[in-house]
Structures are given as structure tokens and as C-alpha cells.
Design an enzyme around this catalytic site. Structure first.
Site, PDB file in Angstrom:
ATOM      1  N   LYS A   1       0.826  -1.206   0.000  1.00 53.02           N
ATOM      2  CA  LYS A   1       0.000   0.000   0.000  1.00 53.02           C
ATOM      3  C   LYS A   1       0.874   1.276   0.000  1.00 53.02           C
ATOM      4  CE  LYS A   1      -3.958  -2.223  -0.026  1.00 53.02           C
ATOM      5  NZ  LYS A   1      -3.985  -3.538   0.478  1.00 53.02           N
TER       6      LYS A   1
HETATM    7  C1  LIG Z   1      -5.419  -4.353   0.892  1.00 52.86           C
HETATM    8  C2  LIG Z   1      -6.886  -4.197   0.911  1.00 52.86           C
HETATM    9  C3  LIG Z   1      -7.671  -4.599   1.995  1.00 52.86           C
HETATM   10  C4  LIG Z   1      -7.116  -5.400   3.142  1.00 52.86           C
HETATM   11  O1  LIG Z   1      -6.112  -4.757   3.808  1.00 52.86           O
HETATM   12  P1  LIG Z   1      -5.248  -5.567   4.893  1.00 52.86           P
HETATM   13  O2  LIG Z   1      -4.567  -4.465   5.656  1.00 52.86           O
HETATM   14  O3  LIG Z   1      -4.277  -6.400   4.121  1.00 52.86           O
HETATM   15  O4  LIG Z   1      -6.160  -6.359   5.732  1.00 52.86           O
HETATM   16  C5  LIG Z   1      -9.021  -4.331   1.994  1.00 52.86           C
HETATM   17  N1  LIG Z   1      -9.598  -3.704   0.942  1.00 52.86           N
HETATM   18  C6  LIG Z   1      -8.893  -3.319  -0.134  1.00 52.86           C
HETATM   19  C7  LIG Z   1      -9.594  -2.631  -1.240  1.00 52.86           C
HETATM   20  C8  LIG Z   1      -7.516  -3.576  -0.187  1.00 52.86           C
HETATM   21  O5  LIG Z   1      -6.830  -3.206  -1.272  1.00 52.86           O
END
Ligand SMILES: *Cc1c(COP(=O)(O)O)cnc(C)c1O
Length: 380
Positions: A184
Site C-alpha cells: 500500500k
Molecule cells: C489491501 C486491501 C484490503 C485489506 O487490507 P489488509 O490491511 O491487508 O487487511 C481491503 N480492501 C482493499 C480494497 C484492499 O486493497
């Protein structure tokens, strides 16, 4: 695989290493001063009244559903063109996700018109996803929610630092959920954050995060409390001090890195337009200031996507797909019967995600587009 141009890369330096070292030396590893500082800094950055750090965005989404009282029998409208965690969170509390289509092949966000079509007497909430950090039409979605008395949760895993009309994504709905997973825009490895302006929701979320307990180890360490009560069925969804320290350093770099992502995205658009105009990059002229989390491109209908991905792979270029839609998964087949999501299905077949990360060089963008030109053939 040793990619020449990976899909994503992390901007870590000596600052992150030093921040982690400091926590290690302090020997206080969880729920302490660094976590509090991370939450306060994040609240200030987003403009939310409250920020609460958690294990990951999936936990944040689960807690958001719990805190808003969503329960078995309720329906929650979600996009299908998202990561499965968005819909899973609804099922964790026993409610039913109802899929809405996205707006078009230029706007891959949930369609307000389709949200309205999916509303039934059982609908309790909407979870929006700001795809790649391009803002959903929040004014319109909040208007629909107000009209039908629905709650709005923002899955803002992609959109940290993005704004619409100057207001940060994640602060439009009742609760915003952020992810700091490794790929991210800012990362702590695993990690997440909840934001809200409601003191009542914040208190509920705080209690759910730590076993339903009224006081925490940190308060007791500080001499603020001797004992505790357990007032609800809680979870252990806490972050730790090492991750919070990483988060503070990453937040300092976020605006600069998001600006670089924006430059690279513009370069992709210009170069693609020039060299391979039959490939489109969605969200052209999209309102607001995006975080440019990923670079989605749509291949022409007659092109075999796997051929393109394999060619790029042979050149050391990593690609991905965002997303295989949730309603297409085996675990969702029971909920997918008879549903019609024409835009989602079309996009899911043609989408290819190209490399994008703040440390990427301009030449690498041009190289990716040249390779796409080459695999599509020169005839136009
Ligand atoms: C990465 C992601 C998640 C989950 O995030 P985590 O921190 O890995 O649990 C949820 N929704 C979207 C759209 C994502 O890209």
C-alpha cells in the site's frame, strides 16, 4: 523471480531502521507512546477527530461493521470489483453483502445509480472502495445514504492521502478503514487504521480492539488503573510499537511519494496515448486528488490478456489483475446467482495492473509501454 520492474516497491530507508531500533531499545513493544503518537499524527493528517490503529484493514472493516451494529439479516451494499476483504467483513458479522456495479470503464468506482437499485428494506449500510485512491462520488453517495437512513463505511485501503473537494478520503463516511499492508502507499508490513468523527463510535471501536476490556495494559503501566471490566465480545486487533514507529516514518514520506505516483501516472497516460492508444487508462479527468495506488489499464476486447502478461513477464516486468471480482469466487457462488454486473465483468476480463511505485524511474514507465506496444503488434 527477480523482476527488472516489479509491480510495487517500498520506500524504506535508514529512518525506518532507526525508528524500529529505538522501539527495540525501549523494550516497550505494544500499545504505548509510539502507537498513541501514530494515531494522533494520523488523525491530524486526515482531519478526522479520532484515529485508532489496528492489525490490518480487514480487522478495521470487521470492527466498523460491529461498531455500526450490522448483524444477521442485514444487507450491506459493496462493489464486487474490490479485494475480497471488503465483502468478507460483512459476512464476519453474519450480514449479507449485496454487490453493486461500477460506473463505467473509465470510472471503476461503485456506481451511485446502481447503489440505489440495490437498496431493499434490509439494507443497513454501504461500503465504498476508492479504487486506486480515486475518490468515489461521496456527495452523491452520502445523499443516497441520508435518504434511506444507511451508514457509510469507506474502505480506503488504496486512498491514504487522497482528497475530494479538499476533504481526505476516509473522513466522508461514518468510519474510514485504512491499510498499511506491504504493497500500500504507506506500509508497516501488516497494519491498519480506523478514523471517525464520532466519540461514541471511537469508544466502541477501542473496546472491540482489545478483548472488550475497559482499561489497557498501558493505562495500568502508567498507574492510571488497577483492574478492568470486560463489557463486550472483543478481539485482539491491536498494532504494536514497532509497526507504529514504521507508520510514523512512512507518513512523513507519504505526500512526496503520492506526488511522485501522480507524475508517473501522467507519464503513463501520455506515453500510452502516444504509443498504444488502443489501451486505455481509466479515471482520466477524475475529480479530486487521487493517491494513485495502482495503475490499471484496459486492453482492447480482442486481446488475450495472458499473452500480454506473459510477454511482460518475459521482459522482467511484473503485472497483476485488480480484481478478479468477488462474485466470481467459489466462496461467493451462493450470493452470485442471477446478479448482473456488466461493467464489473467487462473490466475484470480486460484489466491489467502495471508497475507503479514512487522510486520508479521515468524510463521504466516508457519501457513498460514500449513492451505493451510490441506485444500488441505495430499495426494500428
Ligand atoms: C489491501 C486491501 C484490503 C485489506 O487490507 P489488509 O490491511 O491487508 O487487511 C481491503 N480492501 C482493499 C480494497 C484492499 O486493497
Amino acid at each position: 523471480m527477480n523482476w527488472r520492474i516489479p509491480l510495487a516497491d517500498i520506500d524504506f530507508g535508514p529512518e525506518e531502521a532507526a525508528a524500529v531500533q529505538k522501539v527495540v531499545a525501549s523494550k516497550w513493544l505494544t500499545m504505548g507512546a509510539v502507537t498513541q503518537e501514530f494515531e494522533q499524527t494520523f488523525a491530524n493528517f486526515t482531519g478526522a477527530k479520532y484515529a485508532l490503529s489496528v492489525t490490518n484493514a480487514t480487522a478495521a472493516l470487521h470492527m466498523a461493521c460491529l461498531a455500526l451494529g450490522i448483524r444477521p439479516g442485514d444487507e450491506v451494499i459493496v462493489p464486487s470489483l474490490t479485494f475480497v476483504a471488503t465483502a468478507n467483513a460483512v459476512r464476519y458479522v453474519g450480514a449479507t453483502p449485496v454487490f453493486a456495479d461500477v460506473s463505467s470503464d473509465n470510472d471503476l468506482n461503485i456506481s451511485p445509480d446502481d447503489i440505489e437499485k440495490q437498496i431493499t428494506p434490509k439494507t443497513r449500510a454501504i461500503i465504498v472502495v476508492h479504487y486506486a485512491g480515486y475518490p468515489c462520488d461521496m456527495p452523491r453517495i452520502l445523499e443516497i445514504a441520508a435518504k434511506h437512513n444507511l451508514k457509510v463505511i469507506e474502505d480506503n485501503a488504496h486512498g491514504v492521502g487522497a482528497t475530494l473537494h479538499g476533504r481526505q478520503l476516509g473522513t466522508w463516511g461514518e468510519i474510514g478503514c485504512f491499510s498499511f499492508f506491504s504493497n500500500k502507499n504507506m506500509t508497516t508490513g501488516e497494519g491498519g487504521m480506523l478514523t471517525t468523527d464520532s466519540e461514541e463510535l471511537y469508544e466502541k471501536l477501542r473496546i472491540f480492539r482489545s478483548h472488550g476490556m475497559t482499561t489497557l495494559t498501558w493505562d495500568r503501566h502508567k498507574g492510571h488503573a488497577w483492574s478492568y471490566d470486560v463489557v463486550d465480545l472483543g478481539y485482539n486487533y491491536r498494532i504494536d510499537e514497532i509497526r507504529a514507529a514504521l507508520g510514523l516514518e512512512q507518513l512523513k514520506k507519504l505526500s512526496r511519494n503520492n506526488a511522485r505516483r501522480a507524475e508517473l501516472t501522467k507519464l503513463y497516460r501520455d506515453t500510452m496515448h502516444e504509443l498504444a492508444p488502443e489501451v486505455t487508462i481509466p479515471f482520466s479527468n477524475h475529480p479530486g486528488k487521487a493517491s494513485h495506488h495502482i495503475l490499471p489499464a484496459l486492453l482492447p476486447k480482442n486481446i488475450e490478456r495472458v499473452k500480454v502478461m506473459e510477454h511482460l513477464k518475459s521482459q522482467g516486468i511484473q503485472t497483476s489483475i485488480h480484481y478478479p471480482p468477488v462474485h466470481s469466487f467459489t466462496a461467493y457462488s451462493g450470493l452470485a446467482k442471477g446478479i448482473q454486473l456488466p461493467w464489473t465483468d467487462d473490466i475484470a476480463r480486460r484489466e491489467i495492473t502495471l508497475p507503479l511505485y514512487p522510486t520508479m524511474a521515468n524510463e521504466q514507465v516508457i519501457c513498460v509501454v514500449q513492451e505493451i506496444r510490441s506485444v500488441l503488434g505495430s499495426s494500428q
